[in-house]
Design a protein around this motif. Structure first.
Motif, mmCIF file in Angstrom:
data_model
loop_
_atom_site.group_PDB
_atom_site.id
_atom_site.type_symbol
_atom_site.label_atom_id
_atom_site.label_comp_id
_atom_site.label_asym_id
_atom_site.label_seq_id
_atom_site.Cartn_x
_atom_site.Cartn_y
_atom_site.Cartn_z
ATOM 1 N N LEU A 179 0.830 -1.202 0.000
ATOM 2 C CA LEU A 179 0.000 0.000 0.000
ATOM 3 C C LEU A 179 0.869 1.258 0.000
ATOM 4 C CD1 LEU A 179 -2.614 -1.290 2.579
ATOM 5 C CD2 LEU A 179 -3.218 -0.468 0.304
ATOM 6 N N LEU A 183 0.539 4.107 -3.043
ATOM 7 C CA LEU A 183 -0.105 5.400 -2.793
ATOM 8 C C LEU A 183 0.901 6.550 -2.829
ATOM 9 C CD1 LEU A 183 -2.450 4.294 0.118
ATOM 10 C CD2 LEU A 183 -3.117 4.750 -2.243
ATOM 11 N N GLU A 193 -8.897 1.835 -0.317
ATOM 12 C CA GLU A 193 -7.593 1.405 -0.838
ATOM 13 C C GLU A 193 -7.263 -0.021 -0.401
ATOM 14 O OE1 GLU A 193 -7.267 4.847 0.418
ATOM 15 O OE2 GLU A 193 -7.273 5.632 -1.623
#
Length: 329
Positions: A179, A183, A193
């Motif tokens: 992640l 991002l 997300e």
């Protein structure tokens, strides 16, 4: 002993002659080994005063010789044995008189016999540290802490969904790293997300939406989500297990007091989840929640004996459960 307790001792400079490290949270176990190295050995001392062995390759009788060798540069020699066997007279003999110039770390796989002679000796002369699986709430807090260390903020529902999907801290940190790479820097991690980038999180979140709808008395929503889970290949008994868990939480909330400020601690849940359970406890009395659990027990028997189509049995249980709740608000 737990990992935080071990951390406190090492921070104070307290080092036991022997450690037994065991349990399923491998990431925290590795952190403990790292902390022991940093406490006992400087970078210059490590090549001389650190030795690592596999339990199956170590001749038990050589343990005393290894441990009695004086350190070269460090405070003590650090000897790590992976897949350690907790039996044999050689280990018992060593534990009776451990070397004052060595720190022996045993990493044991599988289940530990806590009543056995070796475990009792280890507790007497050293420290036994249990790295038990973290509960979802605790795992979510660890992941939020790791996110902060990465310079990220992760929203509460997102941390909980990630914890449920990962199942353990090691996997959770791997998913968190993905992640973080995906991002833009500084962007908060939201539930959307997590669901988009961690495939298991979507199924995990769906089942929690289902039991939340069930506990809130929304039968149609719960049944729709149940059908979606079955279509995705979720096991009927697994779905029923989560339904049982939700009503056990409702009962526990009644015992702790739904308005108690310590409810989240009592239920081992994040505060926002505990608040949901408290609202559901207002809908289902202790008696009603107990009746629902009895109903689910019969559903369990029906599923295991093939008494009907699994989808029908689960939907019937959902309808019957929600009818036992009262309308509120």
């Amino acid at each position: 002993m737990t990992w935080p307790e071990l951390q406190q001792e090492l921070t104070r400079g307290q080092v036991a002659p022997v450690y037994l490290l065991y349990g399923e949270e491998k990431y925290l176990l590795a952190q403990a080994v790292k902390a022991l190295k940093e406490t006992l050995l400087s970078p210059e001392a490590e090549p001389f005063d650190y030795q690592e062995f596999a339990g199956e390759d170590l001749v038990p009788e050589s343990l005393s010789v290894l441990a009695s060798t004086p350190p070269v540069l460090g405070r003590k020699r650090l000897i790590l044995i992976k897949n350690a066997r907790l039996d044999g007279e050689a280990l018992v003999t060593y534990l009776t008189h451990p070397s004052p110039t060595a720190c022996l770390v045993l990493i044991a796989p599988g289940n530990i016999d806590r009543k056995g002679k070796v475990f009792q000796l280890l507790q007497k002369v050293g420290r036994c540290v249990d790295f038990a699986p973290l509960k979802p709430g605790a795992l979510a807090r660890w992941l939020a802490q790791e996110a902060r260390r990465m310079g990220r903020k992760i929203e509460g529902p997102a941390a909980m969904a990630l914890a449920q999907a990962a199942g353990n801290l090691q996997q959770g940190i791997l998913e968190l790293a993905k992640l973080d790479l995906y991002l833009p820097p500084g962007t908060p991690i939201t539930l959307q997300e997590v669901q988009a980038l961690v495939p298991a999180a979507l199924a995990s979140d769906t089942i929690f939406q289902m039991v939340d709808a069930l506990g809130s008395g929304r039968a149609e929503v719960a049944i729709g989500l149940c059908r979606r889970l079955l279509a995705a290949g979720e096991a009927p008994l697994g779905i029923l297990g989560m339904m049982v868990r939700q009503f056990r939480l409702i009962l526990q909330a009644h015992l702790a007091g739904p308005d108690s400020p310590d409810l989240a601690v009592a239920l081992h849940l994040p505060p926002f989840v505990a608040q949901k359970v408290a609202r559901q406890a207002a809908r289902f009395s202790p008696e009603a929640a107990s009746e629902v659990l009895e109903l689910f027990l019969q559903t369990d028997v029906d599923l295991k004996t093939g008494a009907g189509n699994p989808a029908f049995l689960l939907e019937r249980a959902i309808w019957a459960a929600t009818r036992r709740g009262k309308r509120v608000g």
